[in-house]
Structures are given as C-alpha cells and as structure tokens.
Design an enzyme around this catalytic site. Sequence first.
Site, mmCIF file in Angstrom:
data_model
loop_
_atom_site.group_PDB
_atom_site.id
_atom_site.type_symbol
_atom_site.label_atom_id
_atom_site.label_comp_id
_atom_site.label_asym_id
_atom_site.label_seq_id
_atom_site.Cartn_x
_atom_site.Cartn_y
_atom_site.Cartn_z
ATOM 1 N N ASP A 1 0.809 -1.228 0.000
ATOM 2 C CA ASP A 1 0.000 0.000 0.000
ATOM 3 C C ASP A 1 0.838 1.273 0.000
ATOM 4 O O ASP A 1 0.453 2.293 0.575
ATOM 5 C CB ASP A 1 -0.969 0.017 1.209
ATOM 6 C CG ASP A 1 -1.885 -1.184 1.210
ATOM 7 O OD1 ASP A 1 -2.226 -1.669 0.105
ATOM 8 O OD2 ASP A 1 -2.246 -1.653 2.300
ATOM 9 N N HIS B 1 -4.913 -1.559 -5.617
ATOM 10 C CA HIS B 1 -4.088 -0.469 -6.135
ATOM 11 C C HIS B 1 -5.010 0.684 -6.528
ATOM 12 O O HIS B 1 -5.771 0.574 -7.480
ATOM 13 C CB HIS B 1 -3.257 -0.953 -7.333
ATOM 14 C CG HIS B 1 -2.206 -1.952 -6.948
ATOM 15 N ND1 HIS B 1 -1.289 -2.472 -7.832
ATOM 16 C CD2 HIS B 1 -1.908 -2.519 -5.748
ATOM 17 C CE1 HIS B 1 -0.490 -3.319 -7.189
ATOM 18 N NE2 HIS B 1 -0.857 -3.364 -5.929
HETATM 19 P P1 GDP Z 1 -0.837 0.368 -3.528
HETATM 20 O O1 GDP Z 1 -1.464 -0.892 -3.061
HETATM 21 O O2 GDP Z 1 0.642 0.391 -3.312
HETATM 22 O O3 GDP Z 1 -1.196 0.736 -4.940
HETATM 23 O O4 GDP Z 1 -1.428 1.527 -2.593
HETATM 24 P P2 GDP Z 1 -2.965 1.691 -2.138
HETATM 25 O O5 GDP Z 1 -3.745 2.205 -3.270
HETATM 26 O O6 GDP Z 1 -3.456 0.484 -1.449
HETATM 27 O O7 GDP Z 1 -2.804 2.759 -0.990
HETATM 28 C C1 GDP Z 1 -2.318 4.044 -1.242
HETATM 29 C C2 GDP Z 1 -3.413 5.056 -0.847
HETATM 30 O O8 GDP Z 1 -2.846 6.352 -0.752
HETATM 31 C C3 GDP Z 1 -4.506 5.193 -1.896
HETATM 32 O O9 GDP Z 1 -5.707 5.526 -1.247
HETATM 33 C C4 GDP Z 1 -4.028 6.337 -2.773
HETATM 34 O O10 GDP Z 1 -5.087 7.035 -3.430
HETATM 35 C C5 GDP Z 1 -3.393 7.221 -1.733
HETATM 36 N N1 GDP Z 1 -2.248 8.002 -2.205
HETATM 37 C C6 GDP Z 1 -1.255 7.642 -3.066
HETATM 38 N N2 GDP Z 1 -0.315 8.595 -3.135
HETATM 39 C C7 GDP Z 1 -0.728 9.587 -2.310
HETATM 40 C C8 GDP Z 1 -0.167 10.843 -1.913
HETATM 41 O O11 GDP Z 1 0.922 11.236 -2.322
HETATM 42 N N3 GDP Z 1 -0.860 11.566 -1.001
HETATM 43 C C9 GDP Z 1 -2.055 11.154 -0.478
HETATM 44 N N4 GDP Z 1 -2.662 11.933 0.399
HETATM 45 N N5 GDP Z 1 -2.617 9.974 -0.835
HETATM 46 C C10 GDP Z 1 -1.952 9.211 -1.717
HETATM 47 P P1 IMO Z 2 -1.133 -4.173 -2.262
HETATM 48 O O1 IMO Z 2 -0.656 -4.723 -3.589
HETATM 49 C C1 IMO Z 2 -1.244 -4.654 2.024
HETATM 50 C C2 IMO Z 2 -1.180 -8.769 3.503
HETATM 51 C C3 IMO Z 2 -2.354 -9.303 4.295
HETATM 52 C C4 IMO Z 2 -1.666 -10.308 5.181
HETATM 53 C C5 IMO Z 2 -0.582 -10.892 4.264
HETATM 54 C C6 IMO Z 2 -0.985 -12.190 3.602
HETATM 55 O O2 IMO Z 2 -2.380 -3.384 -2.334
HETATM 56 O O3 IMO Z 2 0.009 -3.464 -1.593
HETATM 57 P P2 IMO Z 2 -2.634 -12.781 1.596
HETATM 58 O O4 IMO Z 2 -4.070 -12.422 1.376
HETATM 59 O O5 IMO Z 2 -1.699 -12.229 0.563
HETATM 60 O O6 IMO Z 2 -2.410 -14.242 1.852
HETATM 61 O O7 IMO Z 2 -2.260 -12.056 2.988
HETATM 62 O O8 IMO Z 2 -0.323 -9.896 3.294
HETATM 63 N N1 IMO Z 2 -1.515 -8.231 2.170
HETATM 64 C C7 IMO Z 2 -1.480 -6.927 1.866
HETATM 65 N N2 IMO Z 2 -1.237 -5.853 2.646
HETATM 66 N N3 IMO Z 2 -1.426 -4.491 0.693
HETATM 67 C C8 IMO Z 2 -1.609 -5.575 -0.106
HETATM 68 O O9 IMO Z 2 -1.555 -5.481 -1.435
HETATM 69 C C9 IMO Z 2 -1.716 -6.862 0.482
HETATM 70 N N4 IMO Z 2 -1.895 -8.116 0.002
HETATM 71 C C10 IMO Z 2 -1.768 -8.941 1.050
HETATM 72 O O10 IMO Z 2 -2.986 -8.267 5.021
HETATM 73 O O11 IMO Z 2 -0.985 -9.632 6.220
HETATM 74 MG MG MG Z 3 -2.952 -1.528 -1.776
#
Ligand code: GDP
Ligand code: IMO
Ligand code: MG
Length: 431
Positions: free
Chosen positions: A13, A48
């Site tokens: 994330d 994502h």
């Molecule tokens: P990923 O799994 O690595 O793609 O990340 P996620 O989407 O799960 O989590 C990132 C969160 O932060 C999302 O809600 C994005 O919209 C938000 N986000 C990403 N970059 C920024 C930033 O620079 N500032 C803020 N405030 N939010 C961001």
């Molecule tokens: P993105 O791509 C954050 C975590 C789960 C758990 C561990 C194993 O959005 O960064 P799983 O379901 O893969 O067997 O769970 O990994 N986990 C994530 N945490 N972002 C993710 O994906 C995750 N995908 C799995 O919370 O701790």
């Molecule tokens: Mg994510």
Amino acid sequence: MPVIAVVGAQWGDEGKGRVVDYLAATGGELDRPVDVVIRFQGGDNAGHTVVNPLGEFKLHLVPSGIFSPTTHCVIGTGCVVNPDSLIVEMDALHAAGLALNNLFVSSRAHITFPHHCQIDGLEESARGAKAIGTTGRGIGPTYADKAARWGLRVGDLLNPDRLRQRLAAALPRTNRAVDILGGLPTELDALTDQCLDWGRRLQPYITDSLPLVRDALERDRTILLEGQLGVMRDLDWGAYPYVTSSNPIASYGPVGAGLPLQAVTQVIGVVKAYVTAVGAGPLPTELNDQMGDDLRRVGNEYGATTGRPRRCGWLDAVALDYARWLNGFTSIVVTKLDVLDGMPEIRICTGYRLPSGQIVTRMPDPATLGSVEPEYESWPGWLCATNQARRWEDLPGEAQQYLGRIEELTGAPIGWVSVGPAREAMVAVKR
Ligand code: GDP
Ligand code: IMO
Ligand code: MG
C-alpha cells in the site's frame, strides 16, 4: 529497451498503483511512453488505488496502466486470477467508459477458485490467535496448489476436456482437505460449468503473453513491471509466516512476466513517507497512540481490498535499506508526503535495539522483529501544505531535508515525490 520494475519498499500500500498510472499516462520523465504494464505476481489481494480524470478506481487484478489506451496491460504468468473478481473489476471499468481492448490475461496464470477462498478462511480460523490476517482472497491456497502441481491455469478455461480432467483429478484431494477443516465440498459438475462460463466471458483476453512481451522487448518498447504488496511480506524475505505466498521483490519480475533477467534496466521502489501494514506480524515502528490514529485519519489508511484499518507508524530506514538491497533500487518515489504536513515533529527509525541491548542498522531475520525496539532520530516538521507542489523548489525546506535524509538512508536517489492521490500531484525531481 527500458524495463522498469515498480515495487513496494515496505509492507504494501505504498502507492504503487498511483505511480504506475502516473508513469503510464505521462511517461513521467522516462522520456518515452510506456507500452506495456505487466502485473508479475499476486492476485486480487492487491488493492491499487488510482485517481485520475476518469475517477477513483481500486484495481485488484487489472494493471494500473489500463487508463492509457495505447498501453498493453498484462496480468502475468506469475499471478493468480480469481475469474469472478476479474469480471467484476472489468465490468466496473467498462462502466467507466474503458474499452479494455488493451487488457491481456496470461494463459499460464493460475486460477483462484471459490474453494481456495473457502480454505483461506478456514485455515485462518484454525490458526486462532496466530492468524496471519490474510485478505481472505484464497491467495495462499492457490499458490500452494500451483506448487503442488494440482492447480489449473487460466488457459484451461478454454479447453473443456482438459479442464474436466484436471478438476476431476484435483477436487477429491481438495474436498478431503476442506472436510478436515469443517467446510463444504465442491461439486465437480457445478464447478466445471462455472469454469466454462468464465472461459466464454474471458476468452477474448486470455492469451499466451510471451510473444507479446517478447515482441515489445525486441522492438525496444518501454515495459513496466507492476509489483503487488511489498518486500516485508515477501514469501522468502518477509516476516515468515506473516507474509503473502508470492515474491513481491523485483527479482521475481522477470519470472512472472516472461523476461530474461538482464532485461530489467531500472527498479523503482515506492516508499510511503511513513509506514503502514494490514494483517498481523511485527511492525517495529507501529504507533499505538494518538499519532498513529492521526496518520490513519489524515492518510485515510484503510485497506483498499478489505477496508481494514491499517496499522501506522514512523518511517523505518532499516526496512528501507533491506528493501534497497533485495530489490536493487535505481531510484525511489516517496509517496504521501502531504500526510505529514501537520506534524510538528517527524521521526525516522535508523536502528533496532535487540533484546541483548545491541543496536543494529541492518535487518535481522524479520521473523525476529517482534522483540526489537526502534531507535529514532527526530526531524522538524514543515507545518504547511505541500499538495500543490509540482517542483522540488516548491517543497518547504524541512520537507526537502526530510526527503534528503530518506535518500541518504535508503541509498537510492529520489526520482519523484507524490503529494496527493491524483495523477498530477507529483513532483518529478530533476537533477
Ligand atoms: P498500492 O497498493 O501500493 O497501490 O497503494 P494503495 O492504493 O493500497 O494505498 C495508497 C493510498 O494512498 C490510496 O488511497 C491512494 O489514493 C493514496 N495516495 C497515493 N499517493 C498519495 C499521496 O501522495 N498523497 C495522499 N494523500 N494519498 C496518496
Ligand atoms: P497491495 O498490492 C497490504 C497482507 C495481508 C496479510 C498478508 C498475507 O495493495 O500493496 P494474503 O491475502 O496475501 O495471503 O495475505 O499480506 N496483504 C497486503 N497488505 N497491501 C496488499 O496489497 C496486500 N496483500 C496482502 O494483510 O498480512
Ligand atoms: Mg494496496
């Protein structure tokens, strides 16, 4: 022939989707358009988030380059695909006006079935207090079947004879396991019919992705490898068993995409300006106090897949050094800098105090992290908004200082700083 891996440097994330969307749409100082984006591991455990002129999207399987119509987006061979989940996601993207004729699903990717999700849930219950806190998406059981050679692959959906034969061979074993765990058996005919339905729906997208990838490389196209999760949940290098069942590190990119090792020219590590994690397992810099709550509230830190509150803490430079070593970052993107705008003091963990009293700056086996204490250094906050910054000079001096320290501790140059979720809220750092 740039092949650029974009991978998570922490516990997931970090903003990988946001970065891939930005690079695919703008070329982001890569000086050339991105022709192919390949998800190389993981499944719909990914969430994502992409915010762009078409709206806000939470992508689980579809690569985050999908909004650029000329970018081929491949769900790669190293991925596991839940067809129901993919179809729901495709329907939402169609509804937003995307044609999706730039989407491809590798025929070699493995299928996540409903029984995998069932087993994931039952195994988590069986672990009780030691539950991993998985996303419940059947990821572990799917990869387990793949490794045990009982899995079915996406291409099997298009071959009714082989499909029935493989399911007939695999299901008795699955049903025995489900029975032991106290679950419900899967019926062969019903699952076969379901698979044939999926096959009819997904047929236009299922392909041997290798010729596409090979052609792109041979024609000197730009390819992005989109990682899922982050190094601290890597099956081999994370805090086992609190890990996922695949390898989010960049070295798995060529395997999961179908590229020779030498093809990868850059590795971009995505670094959140603090840390978050969902699920159980050690998180040395976790803040179980008001500061942690503030980070969660301001950063809107709730899981994109499960909606669970994310655990929040200060930036961990020991983990970043480990991430840089294992991934070989050529540059990093620091995301969510704006979330720190209101913090008078910002901390960075630069070492761990072991139970023996010794302080280390190199990562021990992450499985031992439950017993370390973080050692912090403190930096002054900037206490002003950064979300309008588009050039390095627009950032306040204290933010530049903090970023400079991250660069120093990580050992990789900062290429971009993200100051908001929207595509344009990005500072490209020019040197
Ligand atoms: P990923 O799994 O690595 O793609 O990340 P996620 O989407 O799960 O989590 C990132 C969160 O932060 C999302 O809600 C994005 O919209 C938000 N986000 C990403 N970059 C920024 C930033 O620079 N500032 C803020 N405030 N939010 C961001
Ligand atoms: P993105 O791509 C954050 C975590 C789960 C758990 C561990 C194993 O959005 O960064 P799983 O379901 O893969 O067997 O769970 O990994 N986990 C994530 N945490 N972002 C993710 O994906 C995750 N995908 C799995 O919370 O701790
Ligand atoms: Mg994510």
